[in-house]
Design a protein around this motif. Structure first.
Motif, PDB file in Angstrom:
ATOM      1  N   ASP A 111       2.732  13.295   4.506  1.00 36.12           N
ATOM      2  CA  ASP A 111       1.489  13.807   5.098  1.00 36.12           C
ATOM      3  C   ASP A 111       0.937  14.987   4.287  1.00 36.12           C
ATOM      4  OD1 ASP A 111       1.681  11.978   7.175  1.00 36.12           O
ATOM      5  OD2 ASP A 111       2.936  13.316   8.357  1.00 36.12           O
ATOM      6  N   VAL A 112       0.407  14.694   3.130  1.00 33.02           N
ATOM      7  CA  VAL A 112      -0.096  15.770   2.270  1.00 33.02           C
ATOM      8  C   VAL A 112      -1.615  15.761   2.170  1.00 33.02           C
ATOM      9  CG1 VAL A 112       2.009  15.892   0.897  1.00 33.02           C
ATOM     10  CG2 VAL A 112       0.218  14.277   0.241  1.00 33.02           C
ATOM     11  N   LEU A 124       3.554  15.319  -9.130  1.00 31.39           N
ATOM     12  CA  LEU A 124       3.546  14.871  -7.745  1.00 31.39           C
ATOM     13  C   LEU A 124       4.960  14.910  -7.185  1.00 31.39           C
ATOM     14  CD1 LEU A 124       1.145  11.811  -8.109  1.00 31.39           C
ATOM     15  CD2 LEU A 124       0.655  13.990  -6.959  1.00 31.39           C
ATOM     16  N   ILE A 125       5.084  15.459  -5.982  1.00 33.91           N
ATOM     17  CA  ILE A 125       6.398  15.580  -5.353  1.00 33.91           C
ATOM     18  C   ILE A 125       6.426  14.661  -4.131  1.00 33.91           C
ATOM     19  CG2 ILE A 125       8.048  17.144  -4.275  1.00 33.91           C
ATOM     20  CD1 ILE A 125       6.790  19.432  -5.854  1.00 33.91           C
ATOM     21  N   TYR A 126       7.184  13.593  -4.258  1.00 34.25           N
ATOM     22  CA  TYR A 126       7.307  12.602  -3.178  1.00 34.25           C
ATOM     23  C   TYR A 126       8.458  13.049  -2.277  1.00 34.25           C
ATOM     24  CZ  TYR A 126       4.380   9.832  -6.310  1.00 34.25           C
ATOM     25  OH  TYR A 126       3.358   9.396  -7.116  1.00 34.25           O
ATOM     26  N   THR A 127       8.092  13.642  -1.143  1.00 31.05           N
ATOM     27  CA  THR A 127       9.091  14.289  -0.289  1.00 31.05           C
ATOM     28  C   THR A 127       9.704  13.350   0.757  1.00 31.05           C
ATOM     29  OG1 THR A 127       7.352  15.043   1.212  1.00 31.05           O
ATOM     30  CG2 THR A 127       7.999  16.530  -0.580  1.00 31.05           C
ATOM     31  N   LYS A 128       9.005  12.263   1.083  1.00 31.14           N
ATOM     32  CA  LYS A 128       9.519  11.348   2.104  1.00 31.14           C
ATOM     33  C   LYS A 128      10.376  10.289   1.416  1.00 31.14           C
ATOM     34  CE  LYS A 128       8.156   8.629   6.124  1.00 31.14           C
ATOM     35  NZ  LYS A 128       7.020   8.138   6.936  1.00 31.14           N
ATOM     36  N   ASP A 220      -2.309  10.689   0.675  1.00 29.34           N
ATOM     37  CA  ASP A 220      -1.246  10.051   1.454  1.00 29.34           C
ATOM     38  C   ASP A 220      -1.213  10.646   2.858  1.00 29.34           C
ATOM     39  OD1 ASP A 220       0.734   8.286   2.051  1.00 29.34           O
ATOM     40  OD2 ASP A 220       2.312   9.260   0.908  1.00 29.34           O
ATOM     41  N   ASN A 221      -0.698   9.835   3.782  1.00 31.66           N
ATOM     42  CA  ASN A 221      -0.485  10.284   5.153  1.00 31.66           C
ATOM     43  C   ASN A 221       0.765   9.601   5.692  1.00 31.66           C
ATOM     44  OD1 ASN A 221      -1.282   7.661   5.764  1.00 31.66           O
ATOM     45  ND2 ASN A 221      -3.396   8.268   6.231  1.00 31.66           N
ATOM     46  N   SER A 222       0.873   9.551   6.988  1.00 26.16           N
ATOM     47  CA  SER A 222       2.083   8.968   7.582  1.00 26.16           C
ATOM     48  C   SER A 222       2.225   7.478   7.305  1.00 26.16           C
ATOM     49  CB  SER A 222       2.095   9.212   9.094  1.00 26.16           C
ATOM     50  OG  SER A 222       0.941   8.623   9.694  1.00 26.16           O
ATOM     51  N   ALA A 223       1.172   6.847   6.797  1.00 26.51           N
ATOM     52  CA  ALA A 223       1.250   5.420   6.480  1.00 26.51           C
ATOM     53  C   ALA A 223       1.935   5.164   5.135  1.00 26.51           C
ATOM     54  CB  ALA A 223      -0.149   4.811   6.473  1.00 26.51           C
TER      55      ALA A 223
END
Length: 236
Positions: A111-112, A124-128, A220-223
């Motif tokens: 959720d960024v 880019l930092i992909y945290t999920k 990006d979001n929760s999807a």
């Protein structure tokens, strides 16, 4: 006296005729009677010849049986050797698979909202994180570090939801740009998603990351619309 002499002569002639007839009969019988001894000898020779042929046939059959046994043993030995080689190869593959490191990761930006449009490159930092086998992807930095030299597969997706923004991201190996995705918004709807992939040969310690260049952004979001994934194909 004369009469007696005549009778004796006649008697002698009669006896001589009878004797000649008997001799002729014996000669005729001996001539027409088959030669039993010759036939027996011929029969014996035939039996002997058949015995020889039978002995030869038995010897040939014994030789064929021996050759068949040899061939059968060879086939069995080859099958056994093939089975042993197959088991050894299977064991070797299992050992290589056990010794080969298990490396795979997949993550999303989460959720960024929008990221980008700055004046400098941005990692880019992909945290999920969905998967991080081996823990070689760092969700705090967004960087994947190769644990071993080998061939790796990477794929990534970028999403944009604003028609006034250009979406795009770039796959880097260390400081080298490898592949990218871009979409320059011109549509009135303004939502696009682009994806790309690459197979890279890496040395141990090489780093792979996703970056934005100035003028590009992703959303990006929760999807989980923007993702980054990779895994080891095989070590080298």
């Amino acid at each position: 006296m004369r009469t007696t002499v005549v009778l004796l002569v006649l008697l002698g002639c009669c006896l001589t005729g009878v004797q000649l007839q008997n001799e002729e009969r014996e000669i005729s019988q001996s001539t027409t009677q088959p030669n039993i001894w010759a036939e027996l000898k011929e029969l014996r020779d035939m039996v002997t010849e058949q015995r020889v042929e039978l002995a030869v046939t038995k010897a040939e059959l014994a030789e064929l049986k021996k050759e068949n046994e040899v061939l059968t043993n060879m086939v069995l030995e080859e099958n056994e050797l093939g089975s042993v080689e197959a088991r050894l190869r299977t064991s070797e593959l299992q050992r290589e698979n056990e010794e080969s490191p298990k490396v795979a990761f997949s993550a999303a930006l989460n959720d960024v909202g929008y990221v980008g449009t700055s004046n400098a490159d941005k990692t880019l930092i992909y945290t999920k994180v969905f998967t991080n086998i081996g823990n070689h992807y760092n969700p705090a930095t967004g960087i994947f570090t190769a644990p071993v030299g080998g061939v790796y597969y990477f794929t990534f997706t970028a999403f944009g939801g604003n028609r006034h923004r250009n979406i795009g991201s770039f796959l880097y190996r260390n400081a080298e740009r490898m592949v990218s995705v871009q979409d320059h918004h011109k549509s009135s709807y303004g939502e696009d998603q682009v994806t790309n992939a690459a197979v890279l040969q890496l040395e141990e310690g090489d780093q792979v990351s996703m970056r934005l260049n100035p003028g590009f952004s992703v959303y990006d979001n929760s999807a989980n619309l923007s993702t980054f994934s990779g895994f080891l194909l095989f070590p080298m």
